[in-house]
Design a protein around this motif. Structure first.
Motif: not given
Length: 233
Positions: A4-8, A122-127, A98-103
């Protein structure tokens, strides 16, 4: 079975803003991937450096910073191919973002290449937007208000039109576009309502009213604007 690929998502830069889930995945990872600027250091890796396992395999994706999209797309092709080979072997890969993978994140280019054949999570992050608002202590929207997010490279006329019709505005990727953005806000008589934030959450952070901002801005800078006084009250 394939891995599995994790976008962190790592957040804006302060390691303390990495989520517990992101930290756990990084600590457990045998294979780490991340972008670099054309062979230079990786900001993403520096955020998570203390969490990376000794001996973990590291996949570097050297992404040129040019206006021509072709070199960057080629770099993502190469990176996706190397990550794909690891996934085929059954190993998981954690990609640092860096930040959020999809932002406004470069991870979406890997996602487009790899999601047809592999499980991608996808593991979201603080934007950067929420980090800048927090550091400037500037609420951006309440109740039915609209928040408009604009990239600084937009043409001057389009920036002006979009800001005119907005209630709260976050202007990202300021960098070399600062003089143009300042000119637009001056024309709209909004300079006094705007805040300038540079390298939010990092030790070298700068938070100033736009009128007091430096003449030059780095890529990691933002302008926040809310129209009216204390609109959240």
């Amino acid at each position: 079975m394939s891995g599995t690929l994790f976008g962190v998502g790592l957040g804006p830069g302060d390691p303390d803003l990495i989520t517990r889930k992101a930290a756990r995945l990084i600590e457990e990872a045998d294979v780490i991937a991340y972008p670099t600027l054309a062979g230079g250091d990786s900001f993403a890796r520096s955020i998570a450096a203390d969490l990376i396992k000794i001996g973990a395999r590291e996949i570097r994706m050297d992404v040129p910073m040019t206006t021509d999209r072709a070199p960057a797309q080629a770099a993502y092709d190469i990176g996706a191919a190397e990550i794909g080979e690891v996934l085929k072997s059954g190993q998981n890969v954690v990609c640092l973002c860096e930040g959020d993978p999809f932002f406004y994140g470069s991870f979406m280019y890997l996602y487009a290449r790899l999601t047809p054949d592999f499980d991608v999570q996808i593991i979201p992050g603080v934007t950067s937007v929420t980090a800048c608002a927090a550091q400037a202590q500037m609420p951006l929207a309440a109740r039915n208000e609209r928040l408009t997010i604009l990239p600084g490279p937009l043409p001057e006329a389009e920036l002006k039109t979009r800001i005119e019709g907005a209630e709260s505005v976050a202007i990202m990727k300021v960098g070399r576009h600062l003089p143009k953005i300042r000119s637009v806000l001056d024309q709209l008589n909004l300079t006094d309502q705007a805040m300038y934030i540079e390298r939010a959450s990092l030790p070298e952070e700068v938070v100033l009213p736009l009128a007091q901002a430096p003449e030059k801005a780095p890529y990691f800078s933002m302008i926040l604007l809310t129209k009216g006084a204390d609109p959240w009250l």
